[in-house]
Design an enzyme around this catalytic site. Structure first.
Site, PDB file in Angstrom:
ATOM      1  N   GLY A  12      33.543  44.750  42.771  1.00 62.32           N
ATOM      2  CA  GLY A  12      32.805  44.552  41.405  1.00 62.32           C
ATOM      3  C   GLY A  12      32.631  43.441  41.140  1.00 62.32           C
ATOM      4  N   THR A  13      32.225  44.050  39.873  1.00 64.29           N
ATOM      5  CA  THR A  13      31.480  42.397  39.043  1.00 64.29           C
ATOM      6  C   THR A  13      32.653  41.686  38.919  1.00 64.29           C
ATOM      7  OG1 THR A  13      30.280  44.575  37.082  1.00 64.29           O
ATOM      8  CG2 THR A  13      31.090  42.005  36.082  1.00 64.29           C
ATOM      9  N   GLY A  15      35.425  41.394  40.696  1.00 64.15           N
ATOM     10  CA  GLY A  15      35.791  41.003  41.952  1.00 64.15           C
ATOM     11  C   GLY A  15      34.517  39.878  43.003  1.00 64.15           C
ATOM     12  N   GLY A 186      27.464  44.052  33.446  1.00 65.07           N
ATOM     13  CA  GLY A 186      28.719  43.105  33.674  1.00 65.07           C
ATOM     14  C   GLY A 186      28.942  43.423  32.551  1.00 65.07           C
ATOM     15  N   GLU A 189      32.922  48.567  30.424  1.00 69.88           N
ATOM     16  CA  GLU A 189      33.615  49.513  31.298  1.00 69.88           C
ATOM     17  C   GLU A 189      32.978  50.182  32.561  1.00 69.88           C
ATOM     18  OE1 GLU A 189      36.931  48.548  32.115  1.00 69.88           O
ATOM     19  OE2 GLU A 189      36.004  47.226  31.064  1.00 69.88           O
ATOM     20  N   ASP A 200      39.497  50.274  25.231  1.00 69.45           N
ATOM     21  CA  ASP A 200      39.544  49.251  25.726  1.00 69.45           C
ATOM     22  C   ASP A 200      40.305  48.061  24.857  1.00 69.45           C
ATOM     23  OD1 ASP A 200      39.074  46.825  27.745  1.00 69.45           O
ATOM     24  OD2 ASP A 200      37.446  46.068  26.251  1.00 69.45           O
ATOM     25  N   LYS A 204      43.774  46.381  25.102  1.00 72.85           N
ATOM     26  CA  LYS A 204      43.787  44.908  25.339  1.00 72.85           C
ATOM     27  C   LYS A 204      45.361  44.404  23.822  1.00 72.85           C
ATOM     28  CE  LYS A 204      39.897  43.823  26.879  1.00 72.85           C
ATOM     29  NZ  LYS A 204      38.387  43.339  26.552  1.00 72.85           N
TER      30      LYS A 204
HETATM   31  N1  NDP Z   1      33.393  43.700  34.194  1.00 73.51           N
HETATM   32  C1  NDP Z   1      34.624  42.575  33.322  1.00 73.51           C
HETATM   33  O1  NDP Z   1      33.796  42.371  32.287  1.00 73.51           O
HETATM   34  C2  NDP Z   1      36.032  43.129  32.712  1.00 73.51           C
HETATM   35  C3  NDP Z   1      36.749  43.925  33.969  1.00 73.51           C
HETATM   36  N2  NDP Z   1      37.892  43.538  33.116  1.00 73.51           N
HETATM   37  C4  NDP Z   1      38.585  45.022  34.781  1.00 73.51           C
HETATM   38  O2  NDP Z   1      38.458  44.638  35.967  1.00 73.51           O
HETATM   39  C5  NDP Z   1      38.771  45.649  36.856  1.00 73.51           C
HETATM   40  C6  NDP Z   1      37.309  45.509  37.305  1.00 73.51           C
HETATM   41  O3  NDP Z   1      36.600  45.623  36.119  1.00 73.51           O
HETATM   42  P1  NDP Z   1      34.773  45.593  37.676  1.00 73.51           P
HETATM   43  O4  NDP Z   1      34.351  44.860  38.314  1.00 73.51           O
HETATM   44  O5  NDP Z   1      33.911  45.778  35.819  1.00 73.51           O
HETATM   45  O6  NDP Z   1      34.776  47.241  37.557  1.00 73.51           O
HETATM   46  P2  NDP Z   1      33.251  47.740  38.675  1.00 73.51           P
HETATM   47  O7  NDP Z   1      33.363  48.912  38.979  1.00 73.51           O
HETATM   48  O8  NDP Z   1      32.181  46.584  39.040  1.00 73.51           O
HETATM   49  O9  NDP Z   1      34.460  47.960  40.400  1.00 73.51           O
HETATM   50  C7  NDP Z   1      35.129  48.353  40.818  1.00 73.51           C
HETATM   51  C8  NDP Z   1      35.705  47.778  42.289  1.00 73.51           C
HETATM   52  O10 NDP Z   1      37.059  48.547  42.356  1.00 73.51           O
HETATM   53  C9  NDP Z   1      36.821  49.082  43.449  1.00 73.51           C
HETATM   54  N3  NDP Z   1      38.084  50.558  43.141  1.00 73.51           N
HETATM   55  C10 NDP Z   1      37.736  51.484  42.621  1.00 73.51           C
HETATM   56  N4  NDP Z   1      38.309  52.651  42.942  1.00 73.51           N
HETATM   57  C11 NDP Z   1      39.013  52.252  43.440  1.00 73.51           C
HETATM   58  C12 NDP Z   1      40.086  52.928  44.689  1.00 73.51           C
HETATM   59  N5  NDP Z   1      41.099  53.940  43.761  1.00 73.51           N
HETATM   60  N6  NDP Z   1      40.853  52.200  45.365  1.00 73.51           N
HETATM   61  C13 NDP Z   1      39.880  50.593  45.635  1.00 73.51           C
HETATM   62  N7  NDP Z   1      38.941  49.987  45.219  1.00 73.51           N
HETATM   63  C14 NDP Z   1      38.472  50.700  44.485  1.00 73.51           C
HETATM   64  C15 NDP Z   1      35.037  49.413  43.575  1.00 73.51           C
HETATM   65  O11 NDP Z   1      34.983  49.781  45.094  1.00 73.51           O
HETATM   66  P3  NDP Z   1      33.457  49.954  45.480  1.00 73.51           P
HETATM   67  O12 NDP Z   1      32.873  48.796  45.249  1.00 73.51           O
HETATM   68  O13 NDP Z   1      33.550  50.550  46.888  1.00 73.51           O
HETATM   69  O14 NDP Z   1      33.340  51.410  44.433  1.00 73.51           O
HETATM   70  C16 NDP Z   1      34.547  48.468  43.086  1.00 73.51           C
HETATM   71  O15 NDP Z   1      34.622  47.279  43.466  1.00 73.51           O
HETATM   72  C17 NDP Z   1      38.571  47.016  35.593  1.00 73.51           C
HETATM   73  O16 NDP Z   1      40.093  47.690  35.637  1.00 73.51           O
HETATM   74  C18 NDP Z   1      38.089  46.229  34.175  1.00 73.51           C
HETATM   75  O17 NDP Z   1      39.085  47.218  33.537  1.00 73.51           O
HETATM   76  C19 NDP Z   1      38.502  43.128  33.142  1.00 73.51           C
HETATM   77  C20 NDP Z   1      37.619  41.804  32.542  1.00 73.51           C
HETATM   78  C21 NDP Z   1      36.766  41.971  31.832  1.00 73.51           C
HETATM   79  N1  LIG Z   2      34.831  45.904  29.237  1.00 66.91           N
HETATM   80  C1  LIG Z   2      35.132  45.047  28.621  1.00 66.91           C
HETATM   81  C2  LIG Z   2      35.400  43.966  29.591  1.00 66.91           C
HETATM   82  C3  LIG Z   2      36.763  42.890  29.259  1.00 66.91           C
HETATM   83  O1  LIG Z   2      37.245  43.304  29.050  1.00 66.91           O
HETATM   84  C4  LIG Z   2      34.308  43.922  26.966  1.00 66.91           C
HETATM   85  O2  LIG Z   2      33.410  45.000  27.441  1.00 66.91           O
HETATM   86  O3  LIG Z   2      34.940  43.851  26.882  1.00 66.91           O
END
Ligand code: NDP
Ligand SMILES: N[C@@H](CC=O)C(=O)O
Length: 331
Positions: A12-13, A15, A186, A189, A200, A204
């Site tokens: 997602g965002t 990854g 992005g 959550e 959230d 933290k």
């Molecule tokens: N966005 C941000 O700024 C930040 C996010 N985080 C944390 O990072 C993590 C990811 O966030 P974010 O990238 O925003 O989330 P997204 O919702 O954008 O992406 C989540 C990804 O995880 C995959 N996924 C979800 N569940 C499963 C599962 N059961 N098995 C395999 N893959 C799975 C999804 O697959 P698919 O693409 O197929 O749906 C997707 O690729 C979260 O824990 C979030 O709290 C931490 C800091 C900052």
């Molecule tokens: N949803 C969270 C993402 C980073 O941890 C935030 O807005 O701070």
């Protein structure tokens, strides 16, 4: 070519940011490691989704495929929720992989046990990205304030909430419009109630408390207050009187134990967090020798969060096995 094999859980965002950062900063990583860091597979939930900029052959929806990659050394985790992230990271540690996570929901509850398991297995857990995105608060406390006793931590730890409050005031947007913008960028959550109801930031704060004080405060989740009930009228009225709403977390070591709070507060211009705006997070640590130390930077979003994760990877230099001339299927 010698490669360090890595896998990415989640695309997602965050990854996607890690994948991009490894491609765009591959030379810097190569210089640090003396070998190429190669993403060998990416775990997603829904294989049928269209993904831009990544070879389809890297994608899988089967963790067993990931964990059976020969000579896998690093697992980046950026999926959502406590499970299956926790189980995947435990399996990775048991297989001798170093793990790097952004998953604060999982880490707030299970970080201490994960770190213990990793220590026993002789590998490390990077968790800089769990707290304050690209602002290096975890490393500041764990590596640069080792001798100091930490008395308190205070700050803004949810980028989405701070962004919403800022654009409501600056641009006169409604709460819903501001949240939608944060989602488009992005920052939010998957379930944005975690952001706007304060959970959230709570997670933290738990991570910081564990790190700074070696334990988490004994308090109930009902004590957490978010920003969802703040109206545009309240934001404007506060602003006209010289105040700004900020969502503030605080944990303090007292003789009675650790006290903590997570809530919106009205700040005046004199307060150091008053001018922390938009997606920016800031954490002020009160340390016995250093005094007040503030770390500030983008608290959410693709590349700042990826930055924290690849910097965790960089910290593995010297710990990785470079003796094998492992052939990547992609090198
Ligand atoms: N966005 C941000 O700024 C930040 C996010 N985080 C944390 O990072 C993590 C990811 O966030 P974010 O990238 O925003 O989330 P997204 O919702 O954008 O992406 C989540 C990804 O995880 C995959 N996924 C979800 N569940 C499963 C599962 N059961 N098995 C395999 N893959 C799975 C999804 O697959 P698919 O693409 O197929 O749906 C997707 O690729 C979260 O824990 C979030 O709290 C931490 C800091 C900052
Ligand atoms: N949803 C969270 C993402 C980073 O941890 C935030 O807005 O701070």
């Amino acid at each position: 070519m010698t490669v360090i094999k890595a896998a990415l859980l989640g695309f997602g965002t965050v990854g996607q940011g890690v994948y991009e950062a490894v491609q765009t900063h591959g030379e810097q990583l190569k210089e640090l490691f003396g070998a190429e860091l190669s993403i060998e597979a990416i775990l997603v939930k829904d294989l049928s989704k269209h993904r831009n900029g990544v070879p389809e052959t890297l994608l899988t929806d089967d963790f067993e495929h990931i964990i059976s990659i020969p000579d896998l050394q690093v697992v980046f985790e950026a999926i959502v929720g406590e499970e299956p992230g926790l189980s995947y990271l435990k399996r990775s540690i048991q297989s001798g992989c170093h793990v790097i996570t952004a998953n604060k929901v999982m880490f707030a509850r299970h970080g201490a046990s994960l770190l213990k398991e990793a220590e026993e297995a002789g590998v490390s857990v990077g968790f800089e990205a769990t707290t304050a995105g690209g602002a290096p608060v975890i490393r500041t406390i764990s590596e640069l304030l080792k001798v100091n006793r930490i008395q308190s931590v205070e700050g803004i730890l949810n980028g989405t909430s701070n962004f919403i409050l800022s654009v409501m005031r600056e641009q006169g947007l409604s709460f819903e419009q501001a949240l939608e913008l944060a989602q488009q960028k992005g920052y939010a959550e998957a379930d944005p109630s975690a952001d706007v109801e304060g959970f959230d930031a709570y997670n933290k704060l738990m991570i910081l408390s564990q790190l700074a004080f070696g334990e988490q405060p004994d308090w109930k989740i009902e004590d957490v207050e978010g920003i969802s009930s703040i109206t545009p009228e309240q934001v404007t009225e506060a602003s006209n009187r010289g105040f700004r709403f900020k969502h503030i977390v605080r944990a303090e070591q007292t003789e009675q134990g650790i006290t903590a709070s997570v809530k919106p507060v009205l700040l005046t211009e004199e307060h150091p967090l008053y001018s922390v705006e938009g997606v920016i997070n800031a954490v002020t640590v009160s340390a016995s020798l250093a005094g007040l130390v503030t770390v500030q930077g983008a608290g959410a979003g693709k590349l700042p969060t990826a930055s924290a994760m690849v910097e965790d990877a960089a910290a593995l230099a010297g710990k990785l096995n470079l003796n094998s001339t492992v052939q990547s299927q992609y090198a």
